[in-house]
Design a protein around this motif. Structure first.
Motif, PDB file in Angstrom:
ATOM      1  N   MET A  23      -6.133  12.576  51.790  1.00 18.35           N
ATOM      2  CA  MET A  23      -5.100  12.853  50.478  1.00 18.35           C
ATOM      3  C   MET A  23      -4.152  13.988  51.179  1.00 18.35           C
ATOM      4  SD  MET A  23      -5.550  10.596  48.415  1.00 18.35           S
ATOM      5  CE  MET A  23      -4.317  11.442  47.211  1.00 18.35           C
ATOM      6  N   PHE A  24      -4.507  14.593  52.271  1.00 15.35           N
ATOM      7  CA  PHE A  24      -3.604  15.798  52.569  1.00 15.35           C
ATOM      8  C   PHE A  24      -2.714  15.137  53.851  1.00 15.35           C
ATOM      9  CE2 PHE A  24      -6.436  18.004  50.056  1.00 15.35           C
ATOM     10  CZ  PHE A  24      -5.639  19.302  49.758  1.00 15.35           C
ATOM     11  N   GLN A  25      -2.954  14.078  54.442  1.00 15.41           N
ATOM     12  CA  GLN A  25      -2.132  13.495  55.483  1.00 15.41           C
ATOM     13  C   GLN A  25      -0.846  13.309  54.984  1.00 15.41           C
ATOM     14  OE1 GLN A  25      -3.526  13.264  58.596  1.00 15.41           O
ATOM     15  NE2 GLN A  25      -5.220  14.346  57.647  1.00 15.41           N
ATOM     16  N   PRO A  26       0.235  13.210  56.032  1.00 10.51           N
ATOM     17  CA  PRO A  26       1.613  13.102  55.806  1.00 10.51           C
ATOM     18  C   PRO A  26       1.917  11.966  55.008  1.00 10.51           C
ATOM     19  CG  PRO A  26       1.476  14.163  57.818  1.00 10.51           C
ATOM     20  CD  PRO A  26      -0.111  13.768  57.391  1.00 10.51           C
ATOM     21  N   GLU A  27       1.184  10.671  55.437  1.00 10.24           N
ATOM     22  CA  GLU A  27       1.472   9.636  54.783  1.00 10.24           C
ATOM     23  C   GLU A  27       1.050   9.365  53.079  1.00 10.24           C
ATOM     24  OE1 GLU A  27      -2.350   8.899  57.517  1.00 10.24           O
ATOM     25  OE2 GLU A  27      -0.165   9.993  57.510  1.00 10.24           O
ATOM     26  N   SER A  28       0.255  10.270  52.799  1.00  5.99           N
ATOM     27  CA  SER A  28      -0.183  10.364  51.542  1.00  5.99           C
ATOM     28  C   SER A  28       0.983  11.200  50.645  1.00  5.99           C
ATOM     29  CB  SER A  28      -1.751  10.982  51.206  1.00  5.99           C
ATOM     30  OG  SER A  28      -2.647   9.875  51.802  1.00  5.99           O
ATOM     31  N   VAL A  29       0.907  12.420  51.280  1.00  2.00           N
ATOM     32  CA  VAL A  29       1.860  13.511  50.806  1.00  2.00           C
ATOM     33  C   VAL A  29       3.277  13.270  50.691  1.00  2.00           C
ATOM     34  CG1 VAL A  29       2.600  15.993  50.858  1.00  2.00           C
ATOM     35  CG2 VAL A  29       0.082  15.463  51.233  1.00  2.00           C
ATOM     36  N   ARG A  30       3.831  12.747  51.665  1.00  2.00           N
ATOM     37  CA  ARG A  30       5.443  12.572  51.793  1.00  2.00           C
ATOM     38  C   ARG A  30       5.950  11.651  50.721  1.00  2.00           C
ATOM     39  NH1 ARG A  30       5.621  10.622  56.453  1.00  2.00           N
ATOM     40  NH2 ARG A  30       5.623  12.655  57.599  1.00  2.00           N
ATOM     41  N   PRO A  31       5.206  10.608  50.268  1.00  3.55           N
ATOM     42  CA  PRO A  31       6.126   9.637  49.316  1.00  3.55           C
ATOM     43  C   PRO A  31       6.050  10.528  47.966  1.00  3.55           C
ATOM     44  CG  PRO A  31       4.155   8.424  50.601  1.00  3.55           C
ATOM     45  CD  PRO A  31       4.254   9.851  50.958  1.00  3.55           C
ATOM     46  N   ALA A  32       5.098  11.038  47.655  1.00  5.42           N
ATOM     47  CA  ALA A  32       5.172  11.965  46.261  1.00  5.42           C
ATOM     48  C   ALA A  32       6.224  13.116  46.431  1.00  5.42           C
ATOM     49  CB  ALA A  32       3.743  12.471  46.202  1.00  5.42           C
ATOM     50  N   VAL A  33       6.045  13.766  47.501  1.00  5.12           N
ATOM     51  CA  VAL A  33       7.020  14.828  47.461  1.00  5.12           C
ATOM     52  C   VAL A  33       8.619  14.120  47.534  1.00  5.12           C
ATOM     53  CG1 VAL A  33       8.095  16.498  49.143  1.00  5.12           C
ATOM     54  CG2 VAL A  33       5.783  16.394  48.717  1.00  5.12           C
ATOM     55  N   GLY A 233       2.805   3.130  42.640  1.00  2.00           N
ATOM     56  CA  GLY A 233       2.758   4.252  43.616  1.00  2.00           C
ATOM     57  C   GLY A 233       4.214   4.908  43.922  1.00  2.00           C
ATOM     58  N   TRP A 234       4.017   5.832  44.646  1.00  2.53           N
ATOM     59  CA  TRP A 234       5.190   7.026  44.677  1.00  2.53           C
ATOM     60  C   TRP A 234       6.266   5.962  45.515  1.00  2.53           C
ATOM     61  CZ3 TRP A 234       5.059  10.989  42.037  1.00  2.53           C
ATOM     62  CH2 TRP A 234       3.809  11.704  41.751  1.00  2.53           C
ATOM     63  N   THR A 235       6.200   5.011  46.276  1.00  2.00           N
ATOM     64  CA  THR A 235       7.094   4.314  46.864  1.00  2.00           C
ATOM     65  C   THR A 235       7.697   3.155  46.083  1.00  2.00           C
ATOM     66  OG1 THR A 235       5.545   2.698  48.092  1.00  2.00           O
ATOM     67  CG2 THR A 235       6.542   4.827  49.095  1.00  2.00           C
ATOM     68  N   ARG A 236       7.446   3.135  44.771  1.00  2.00           N
ATOM     69  CA  ARG A 236       8.283   2.463  43.765  1.00  2.00           C
ATOM     70  C   ARG A 236       7.580   1.007  43.755  1.00  2.00           C
ATOM     71  NH1 ARG A 236      11.946   6.721  43.984  1.00  2.00           N
ATOM     72  NH2 ARG A 236      12.516   7.230  41.694  1.00  2.00           N
ATOM     73  N   GLU A 237       6.445   0.697  44.267  1.00  2.13           N
ATOM     74  CA  GLU A 237       5.847  -0.681  44.112  1.00  2.13           C
ATOM     75  C   GLU A 237       5.808  -1.147  42.709  1.00  2.13           C
ATOM     76  OE1 GLU A 237       4.308   2.060  45.296  1.00  2.13           O
ATOM     77  OE2 GLU A 237       3.190   1.740  46.876  1.00  2.13           O
ATOM     78  N   PRO A 238       6.270  -2.295  42.353  1.00  2.00           N
ATOM     79  CA  PRO A 238       6.025  -2.914  41.033  1.00  2.00           C
ATOM     80  C   PRO A 238       4.601  -2.532  40.514  1.00  2.00           C
ATOM     81  CG  PRO A 238       7.271  -4.431  42.385  1.00  2.00           C
ATOM     82  CD  PRO A 238       6.555  -3.552  43.316  1.00  2.00           C
ATOM     83  N   PHE A 239       4.367  -2.251  39.113  1.00  2.00           N
ATOM     84  CA  PHE A 239       3.188  -2.061  38.455  1.00  2.00           C
ATOM     85  C   PHE A 239       3.030  -3.630  37.946  1.00  2.00           C
ATOM     86  CE2 PHE A 239       0.889  -1.097  34.667  1.00  2.00           C
ATOM     87  CZ  PHE A 239      -0.086  -0.402  35.191  1.00  2.00           C
ATOM     88  N   GLY A 240       1.642  -3.755  37.961  1.00  2.57           N
ATOM     89  CA  GLY A 240       1.452  -5.048  37.532  1.00  2.57           C
ATOM     90  C   GLY A 240      -0.197  -5.164  36.954  1.00  2.57           C
ATOM     91  N   GLY A 244      -4.024  -0.664  40.705  1.00  2.00           N
ATOM     92  CA  GLY A 244      -5.239   0.074  40.270  1.00  2.00           C
ATOM     93  C   GLY A 244      -4.819   1.585  39.946  1.00  2.00           C
ATOM     94  N   ARG A 245      -3.665   1.810  39.985  1.00  2.00           N
ATOM     95  CA  ARG A 245      -3.051   3.198  39.425  1.00  2.00           C
ATOM     96  C   ARG A 245      -1.544   3.167  39.111  1.00  2.00           C
ATOM     97  NH1 ARG A 245      -0.801   6.774  44.518  1.00  2.00           N
ATOM     98  NH2 ARG A 245      -0.073   5.213  45.713  1.00  2.00           N
ATOM     99  N   HIS A 246      -1.023   4.090  38.490  1.00  2.00           N
ATOM    100  CA  HIS A 246       0.537   4.062  38.171  1.00  2.00           C
ATOM    101  C   HIS A 246       1.082   5.245  38.435  1.00  2.00           C
ATOM    102  CE1 HIS A 246      -0.098   5.773  33.880  1.00  2.00           C
ATOM    103  NE2 HIS A 246      -1.222   5.058  34.111  1.00  2.00           N
ATOM    104  N   VAL A 247       2.363   5.274  38.524  1.00  2.00           N
ATOM    105  CA  VAL A 247       3.040   6.802  38.651  1.00  2.00           C
ATOM    106  C   VAL A 247       4.216   6.289  37.400  1.00  2.00           C
ATOM    107  CG1 VAL A 247       4.750   8.236  40.074  1.00  2.00           C
ATOM    108  CG2 VAL A 247       2.703   7.358  41.003  1.00  2.00           C
ATOM    109  N   SER A 248       3.891   7.072  36.545  1.00  2.00           N
ATOM    110  CA  SER A 248       4.887   7.046  35.450  1.00  2.00           C
ATOM    111  C   SER A 248       5.764   8.280  35.102  1.00  2.00           C
ATOM    112  CB  SER A 248       3.882   6.785  34.367  1.00  2.00           C
ATOM    113  OG  SER A 248       2.972   5.531  34.205  1.00  2.00           O
ATOM    114  N   VAL A 249       7.055   7.978  34.629  1.00  2.00           N
ATOM    115  CA  VAL A 249       8.047   9.123  34.290  1.00  2.00           C
ATOM    116  C   VAL A 249       8.510   8.884  32.981  1.00  2.00           C
ATOM    117  CG1 VAL A 249      10.127  10.004  34.982  1.00  2.00           C
ATOM    118  CG2 VAL A 249       8.684   8.739  36.824  1.00  2.00           C
ATOM    119  N   TRP A 250       7.994  10.087  32.224  1.00  2.00           N
ATOM    120  CA  TRP A 250       8.808  10.191  30.604  1.00  2.00           C
ATOM    121  C   TRP A 250       9.736  11.153  30.519  1.00  2.00           C
ATOM    122  CZ3 TRP A 250       3.411  10.187  31.802  1.00  2.00           C
ATOM    123  CH2 TRP A 250       2.844   8.818  31.470  1.00  2.00           C
ATOM    124  N   GLU A 251      10.760  10.821  29.993  1.00  2.00           N
ATOM    125  CA  GLU A 251      12.100  11.662  29.972  1.00  2.00           C
ATOM    126  C   GLU A 251      12.136  12.282  28.758  1.00  2.00           C
ATOM    127  OE1 GLU A 251      16.482  11.104  31.760  1.00  2.00           O
ATOM    128  OE2 GLU A 251      15.871   9.551  30.464  1.00  2.00           O
TER     129      GLU A 251
END
Length: 255
Positions: A23-33, A233-240, A244-251
């Motif tokens: 989880m600390f590898q760049p490929e895991s961290v960079r998309p979230a950042v 996920g963090w690279t905006r793959e469609p949620f369906g 197995g997980r989601h990244v949700s944004v509330w405004e």
């Protein structure tokens, strides 16, 4: 367990980064950042109050906060575990990030913020529905109008449970065993960890409360927030259906 440090006392904090090395590898961290920096940048460009400031709930050892701050986003964190925060402080740049020790469902800090975020299932560290609802209200109070709350969390894996079974393994190896247990009547969940070193086994358990996307949407609505976007996920793959997980944004409405 050290009550002052919640579920992450010294013996867990000491090996936290190493136990989750992937989880600390760049490929895991960079998309979230990238995702969070984009939201903060949009807030800055729009001239919203908070000037692109970010609030991390459960900042831990700084996996996301440090690279986000390095991108020029001012970050403040809330965390109950002094042992975890001590690891953050020991890292390059860690002493420049403000952290308030406390329960992120209720702890107040100076705002406002344009982005608040909870990553890697940390919303489930709040083990009652009341606490999760309080968290959304607390975040809403900290957000500037037009600001966003971002949550990354798993979708409960109940489809993996055959009749009569309540445990799902997530890691099986010679040096580590891990499995989750579910109580579908209460949405209580526990993560069980067994580690073997030099012929000796150690065991610890962390309790959670699993939560569904629609339930989170209702919590957000109770706090005056509205769903802006949801991705797998963090690279905006469609949620369906099979995500197995989601990244949700509330405004928080601007007006």
């Amino acid at each position: 367990m050290d009550d002052e440090d919640g579920y992450f006392p010294e013996h867990i904090a000491a090996t936290y980064d190493e136990s989750l090395a992937d989880m600390f590898q760049p490929e895991s961290v960079r998309p979230a950042v990238d995702f969070l920096a984009e939201l903060a940048g949009l807030a800055g460009l729009a001239g919203l109050a908070g000037h692109g400031r970010a609030l991390e709930l459960g900042i831990g050892t700084g996996r996301i906060a440090l690279p986000l701050a390095a991108r020029g986003v001012p970050v403040h964190g809330i965390d109950l575990s002094q042992a975890m925060v001590a690891r953050l402080r020991a890292k390059p740049g860690g002493d420049a990030i403000g952290v308030t020790i406390g329960d992120f469902a209720t702890t107040r800090v100076d705002g406002p913020f344009s982005v608040a975020y909870l990553v890697f299932n940390t919303i489930m560290n709040l083990t009652t529905q009341d606490a999760q609802v309080a968290c959304f209200r607390n975040v809403s109070d900290h957000l500037a109008p037009g600001g966003c709350f971002v949550v990354e969390v798993m979708v409960p894996e109940l489809r993996k449970l055959p009749p009569g079974q309540h445990a799902v393994p997530f890691h099986v190896g010679a040096e580590r065993l891990g499995f989750d247990t579910y109580d579908t009547a209460t949405q209580a969940m526990s993560s069980h960890h067994v580690r073997v070193a030099d012929g000796q086994a150690t065991y610890f358990e962390i309790p959670f409360r699993y939560v569904w996307p629609a339930e989170l949407d209702l919590m957000a609505r109770l706090a005056g927030l509205r769903l802006r976007e949801r991705w797998e996920g963090w690279t905006r793959e469609p949620f369906g259906h099979d995500s197995g997980r989601h990244v949700s944004v509330w405004e928080k409405p601007a007006h």
